[in-house]
Design an enzyme around this catalytic site. Sequence first.
Site, PDB file in Angstrom:
ATOM      1  N   ASP A 244      -6.557   4.127   3.204  1.00 47.02           N
ATOM      2  CA  ASP A 244      -6.542   2.961   2.341  1.00 47.02           C
ATOM      3  C   ASP A 244      -7.475   2.004   3.257  1.00 47.02           C
ATOM      4  OD1 ASP A 244      -5.073   1.449   4.261  1.00 47.02           O
ATOM      5  OD2 ASP A 244      -3.158   1.374   3.477  1.00 47.02           O
TER       6      ASP A 244
ATOM      7  N   TRP B  46      14.652  -9.708   0.594  1.00 48.27           N
ATOM      8  CA  TRP B  46      14.273  -8.466  -0.243  1.00 48.27           C
ATOM      9  C   TRP B  46      14.993  -8.320  -1.448  1.00 48.27           C
ATOM     10  CZ3 TRP B  46      16.802  -3.822  -1.548  1.00 48.27           C
ATOM     11  CH2 TRP B  46      15.690  -2.910  -2.003  1.00 48.27           C
ATOM     12  N   ALA B  47      14.576  -7.815  -2.623  1.00 47.64           N
ATOM     13  CA  ALA B  47      15.481  -7.729  -3.747  1.00 47.64           C
ATOM     14  C   ALA B  47      14.946  -6.334  -4.502  1.00 47.64           C
ATOM     15  CB  ALA B  47      15.392  -8.648  -4.644  1.00 47.64           C
TER      16      ALA B  47
ATOM     17  N   HIS C 103       0.858  -1.245  -0.004  1.00 46.70           N
ATOM     18  CA  HIS C 103       0.087   0.076  -0.083  1.00 46.70           C
ATOM     19  C   HIS C 103       0.912   1.386  -0.149  1.00 46.70           C
ATOM     20  CE1 HIS C 103      -3.956  -2.099   1.706  1.00 46.70           C
ATOM     21  NE2 HIS C 103      -3.065  -2.902   1.052  1.00 46.70           N
TER      22      HIS C 103
ATOM     23  N   ASN D 103       0.306  -5.090  -6.726  1.00 46.80           N
ATOM     24  CA  ASN D 103       1.546  -4.249  -7.164  1.00 46.80           C
ATOM     25  C   ASN D 103       2.534  -5.195  -7.998  1.00 46.80           C
ATOM     26  OD1 ASN D 103       0.932  -1.957  -5.606  1.00 46.80           O
ATOM     27  ND2 ASN D 103       2.351  -1.960  -4.179  1.00 46.80           N
ATOM     28  N   SER D 104       2.752  -6.479  -7.776  1.00 48.82           N
ATOM     29  CA  SER D 104       3.775  -7.182  -8.467  1.00 48.82           C
ATOM     30  C   SER D 104       3.126  -7.290  -9.926  1.00 48.82           C
ATOM     31  CB  SER D 104       4.168  -8.330  -7.744  1.00 48.82           C
ATOM     32  OG  SER D 104       4.928  -8.140  -6.497  1.00 48.82           O
TER      33      SER D 104
ATOM     34  N   GLU E 298       3.348  -4.076 -11.929  1.00 49.26           N
ATOM     35  CA  GLU E 298       4.801  -4.029 -12.311  1.00 49.26           C
ATOM     36  C   GLU E 298       5.352  -5.197 -13.432  1.00 49.26           C
ATOM     37  OE1 GLU E 298       7.086  -4.560  -8.745  1.00 49.26           O
ATOM     38  OE2 GLU E 298       6.537  -2.591  -7.828  1.00 49.26           O
TER      39      GLU E 298
ATOM     40  N   GLU F 247      -7.128 -11.207  -2.010  1.00 54.95           N
ATOM     41  CA  GLU F 247      -7.571 -11.329  -3.280  1.00 54.95           C
ATOM     42  C   GLU F 247      -6.920 -11.810  -4.371  1.00 54.95           C
ATOM     43  OE1 GLU F 247      -5.299  -8.083  -4.577  1.00 54.95           O
ATOM     44  OE2 GLU F 247      -5.762  -9.199  -2.803  1.00 54.95           O
TER      45      GLU F 247
ATOM     46  N   SER G 125       6.165  -9.701   0.032  1.00 55.18           N
ATOM     47  CA  SER G 125       6.520  -9.490   1.359  1.00 55.18           C
ATOM     48  C   SER G 125       5.764 -10.354   2.526  1.00 55.18           C
ATOM     49  CB  SER G 125       6.029  -7.998   1.840  1.00 55.18           C
ATOM     50  OG  SER G 125       4.754  -7.541   1.795  1.00 55.18           O
TER      51      SER G 125
END
Length: 478
Positions: free
Chosen positions: A120, A350-351, A22, A372-373, A376, A392, A277
């Site tokens: 949000d 993480w990357a 978010h 988000n992914s 992207e 979801e 995450s």
Amino acid sequence: MELGQEAPRPRVIILCSPCMGHLIPLVELARRLVTDHGLAATLLFTPATPTPSQEYLAVAAMVPDGIDLVTLPGPPADALPPSASVRECLAHAIVSNIPRAHQIIQSLAASAPIAAMVVDVGFKSASGIAAELGVPVYMYFPSTLTALSLIRQFPELDATITGEFRDATEPIRLPGCMPIMASDLPSPMLADRSSEVYAKFLHGAREYSKVDGFLVNSFPELEPAVVNSVSGLHHQSVHAIGPLVWTRPAVDDKDHECIKWLDRQPSGSVVYVSLGSGGTLTWQQTAELALGLEMSQRRFIWVVKRPDDDPLGCGSFFGARMGVDEEVFDFLPEGFVERTREVGLLVPSWAPQTAILSHSSIGCFITHCGWNSVLEGLLNGIPLIAWPLYAEQRINAAMLEGQLGVATRVKLTDGGLVLKEEVARVITCAMLNGDGETLRKKIHKLQNRALHALSSTGSSVHAVAQLSDLWKSGSWQI
């Protein structure tokens, strides 16, 4: 105001819950409001852990000038028991910080006009602050128009459908939306109707009626049939302002180990594996994924998290903690690290995903279908392998595979496991000519539509401009 002194710009207050999925798009929204439309923006972020995550620190370091990012106090380490669920951690972090957020907003309102509040989904209960100030409140919805339509109509579905949702043999059919199978519904809808989980989800869906409108991280060209059906639903405006993604990699991303490694790989040859995450797998599933990557005989980058037989454990969901040693891969199958050393790169926790997905060496993306992914991946034209885990994400996966044709979805055993053979199969489908070429052609079409939405004449830019004009003029009150 003294003579010659510039009047303060109208300010938008943005309340963000403790989810990196978010924070990133809301920072991008704030950037647009400040840079493109002359508004001021204050973003209040609520952490759910006392120690900041690597992901949060990376984003906070890159917040553009002109945006006030305020981190509210994190909870004490002993605020909740270790067994607390993600939902309990989220709820506690948000509720405990509403009084502090209220104080900050009151102070800001005393020095400059507040044009609007954006909350949000976790901050629905803060909508009363906007009513007190006499300003409009909009909910930021971090997923698709389809998912928003489902949640907005959930109270009506609850009233009209008998029996448990999980037992339904017919899909749910909403205007403009693809049919939604019971197995793809969010998990709270699949719980017993008499359960507390179901009751809280239903109550939360009813709370959606208390905002003036919705800002959705999607775009009309992605879900054209849903736009008209959801706009004006229950007399609330819906604004598709996506894709909101992190489009500006950090200056030092090119020096990251991942990027240097990718620079040495052939074009389109690498499988990127990242399950978000919160995407922690069980010990058994982690082993199957590792062996499937090896079986595929493809180069790979895998963002690895230590397994947990509670896949939604808070320790993973809220990101890698600073100071925690995650670089020991002793949980992977014996000999895996040594056998794949020449073809694979293991990255702890993480990357720099934006930089990785934009690299020419990436050939496909194994994703949990967090929105988000997904966006992207779409913006970079990368074929997707859909591995949904929670929230979801199953709806997203169904849409990506069945409706849009840009993803291959993993198949689970009756016990809910993705076997190593299945991992190798979907990688082969996405990477080779044939199925892979079909995926690439379809995703390139969507990529062009997404990029157009962000262009000067695109739907997203137009929607944000309309909102900004509305908020600055105060005409929302008419």
